[in-house]
Write a protein that holds these residues in place. Sequence first.
Motif, short mmCIF file in Angstrom:
data_model
loop_
_atom_site.label_atom_id
_atom_site.label_comp_id
_atom_site.label_asym_id
_atom_site.label_seq_id
_atom_site.Cartn_x
_atom_site.Cartn_y
_atom_site.Cartn_z
N HIS A 241 0.64 -1.24 -0.12
CA HIS A 241 0.05 0.22 0.02
C HIS A 241 0.87 1.24 -0.08
N GLY A 242 1.90 1.39 -0.61
CA GLY A 242 2.89 2.39 -0.78
C GLY A 242 3.75 2.56 0.53
N GLY A 243 3.54 1.92 1.40
CA GLY A 243 4.24 2.20 2.66
C GLY A 243 3.34 3.05 3.73
N ILE A 244 1.97 3.06 3.45
CA ILE A 244 1.14 3.95 4.17
C ILE A 244 1.33 5.18 4.38
N ILE A 245 2.11 5.82 4.90
CA ILE A 245 2.75 6.99 4.92
C ILE A 245 4.14 7.25 4.33
N ARG A 246 4.28 8.37 3.52
CA ARG A 246 5.24 8.38 2.58
C ARG A 246 5.78 9.84 3.11
N LEU A 247 7.27 9.71 3.03
CA LEU A 247 7.89 10.77 3.35
C LEU A 247 9.05 11.39 2.25
N PRO A 248 9.05 12.44 1.95
CA PRO A 248 9.77 13.24 0.93
C PRO A 248 11.36 12.57 1.20
N VAL B 245 6.78 4.30 4.76
CA VAL B 245 7.33 4.31 6.20
C VAL B 245 7.33 2.84 6.70
N ILE B 246 6.17 2.01 6.51
CA ILE B 246 6.24 0.85 7.09
C ILE B 246 5.42 -0.14 6.06
N SER B 247 5.79 -1.31 6.38
CA SER B 247 5.17 -2.43 5.68
C SER B 247 4.16 -3.35 6.21
N MET C 169 5.45 -5.01 9.43
CA MET C 169 5.92 -4.07 10.32
C MET C 169 7.44 -3.92 10.16
N ARG C 170 7.91 -3.60 8.90
CA ARG C 170 9.34 -3.39 8.70
C ARG C 170 9.46 -1.80 8.20
N ILE C 171 10.28 -1.05 8.82
CA ILE C 171 10.26 0.50 8.72
C ILE C 171 11.11 0.55 7.37
N PHE C 172 10.40 1.37 6.60
CA PHE C 172 11.09 1.79 5.40
C PHE C 172 11.46 0.71 4.30
N PRO C 173 10.59 -0.04 4.05
CA PRO C 173 10.48 -1.57 3.07
C PRO C 173 11.22 -0.86 1.86
N ALA C 174 12.12 -1.95 1.41
CA ALA C 174 12.82 -1.79 0.27
C ALA C 174 12.07 -1.37 -1.03
N TYR C 175 11.03 -2.29 -1.01
CA TYR C 175 10.04 -2.23 -2.32
C TYR C 175 8.75 -1.73 -2.26
N ASP C 176 8.37 -0.55 -1.88
CA ASP C 176 7.11 0.09 -1.54
C ASP C 176 6.03 0.47 -2.80
N ARG C 177 6.87 1.34 -3.58
CA ARG C 177 5.90 1.81 -4.70
C ARG C 177 6.97 2.26 -5.83
N ALA D 49 0.96 1.05 -5.45
CA ALA D 49 0.54 1.49 -4.20
C ALA D 49 -0.90 0.96 -3.55
N GLY D 50 -1.75 0.47 -4.79
CA GLY D 50 -2.85 -0.28 -4.51
C GLY D 50 -3.76 0.91 -4.71
N LEU D 51 -5.18 0.32 -4.51
CA LEU D 51 -6.37 1.34 -4.72
C LEU D 51 -7.26 1.32 -3.66
N GLY D 52 -6.82 0.50 -2.64
CA GLY D 52 -7.80 0.50 -1.45
C GLY D 52 -6.95 0.28 -0.31
N ASP D 53 -7.49 0.30 1.03
CA ASP D 53 -7.00 -0.16 2.23
C ASP D 53 -7.90 -0.99 3.21
N HIS D 54 -7.24 -1.80 4.01
CA HIS D 54 -8.05 -2.16 5.14
C HIS D 54 -7.74 -2.19 6.58
N THR D 55 -6.78 -2.68 7.20
CA THR D 55 -6.62 -2.39 8.48
C THR D 55 -6.17 -1.02 8.76
N VAL D 56 -5.30 -0.75 8.14
CA VAL D 56 -4.86 0.96 8.51
C VAL D 56 -5.48 1.72 7.47
N LYS D 57 -6.41 2.31 7.90
CA LYS D 57 -7.54 3.25 7.04
C LYS D 57 -6.79 4.67 6.91
#
Length: 265
Positions: free
Chosen positions: A203-210, A215-217, A220-228, A242-250
């Motif tokens: 899901h693109g890492g949920i939160i993306r920082l410049p 940020v997270i997979s 629960m890995r921080i800054f995953p290598a292949y996020d988007r 990065a996907g089109l939806g979400d589920h656990t973390v909205k």
Amino acid sequence: MSEFKVTRYKVRVKEGKKGPEQPFSAVFLSDLHNAAYGDGNSRLLQEIRNEDPEVVFVAGDMVTATQQPQMDRAMVLMDELTKQYPVYYANGNHEHRMKAFPERYGEAYEKYSSVIKSFGVHLLENSHETIEIYRMTLTVWGYELPAEYFRRTSRRTLEAQQLSEILGEPSASGYHVLLAHHPDYFSAYASWGADLTLSGHLHGGIIRLPFLGGVISPQMRIFPAYDRGIYSMDGRKMIVSAGLGDHTVKMRVNNPPELVVIDFI
């Protein structure tokens, strides 16, 4: 869901492989999680029609495996897509979970898979099919990782030989597209012989920082290598949606849902 963006990648067929006689586009969908963009996903469908793809690839998690699985919108979307395009679909961890644990989900997977196949979806459950587009031969593979690879504490490894044991060996000729939901194992996919791997799951890492990316997979890995994005290894490519939806973390921060378009040239 409110809005999504269109992300476009160009993929040039590498030397030694026969490319298409003219460029064409494919649409790549992942991680819808039964979301809707307009009634019957009308806005999503219209954008796909605007792109006029020759084929649609799906890398799983179009449904959500909750106590009462959510899959009605995904089925409607597959019904509409197959009226216009060939659709090749590999399961993600949510489809696999419904299949692997019928004691929890009952006949949900059997219903979902039989319905979408009745529409004409090519459901690739550790299998493959070969197609030709503008005289370019593509073999589309669907790889389904076991459930233990998706557990939050999982640190499992995957070797190319394991793919060979499940899928067989890809031929030296032709172009191989691998639908593999989990991107962490790009090294194994490339070593096995996938010219282009299509993945999602993070899901693109949920939160993306410049400058830092996602940020997270889900593991629960921080800054995953292949996020988007698009990645290369030994001349082979992987595109992660990065996907089109979400589920656990909205939530999504600096990380809009995306529809991926691939231009083969």
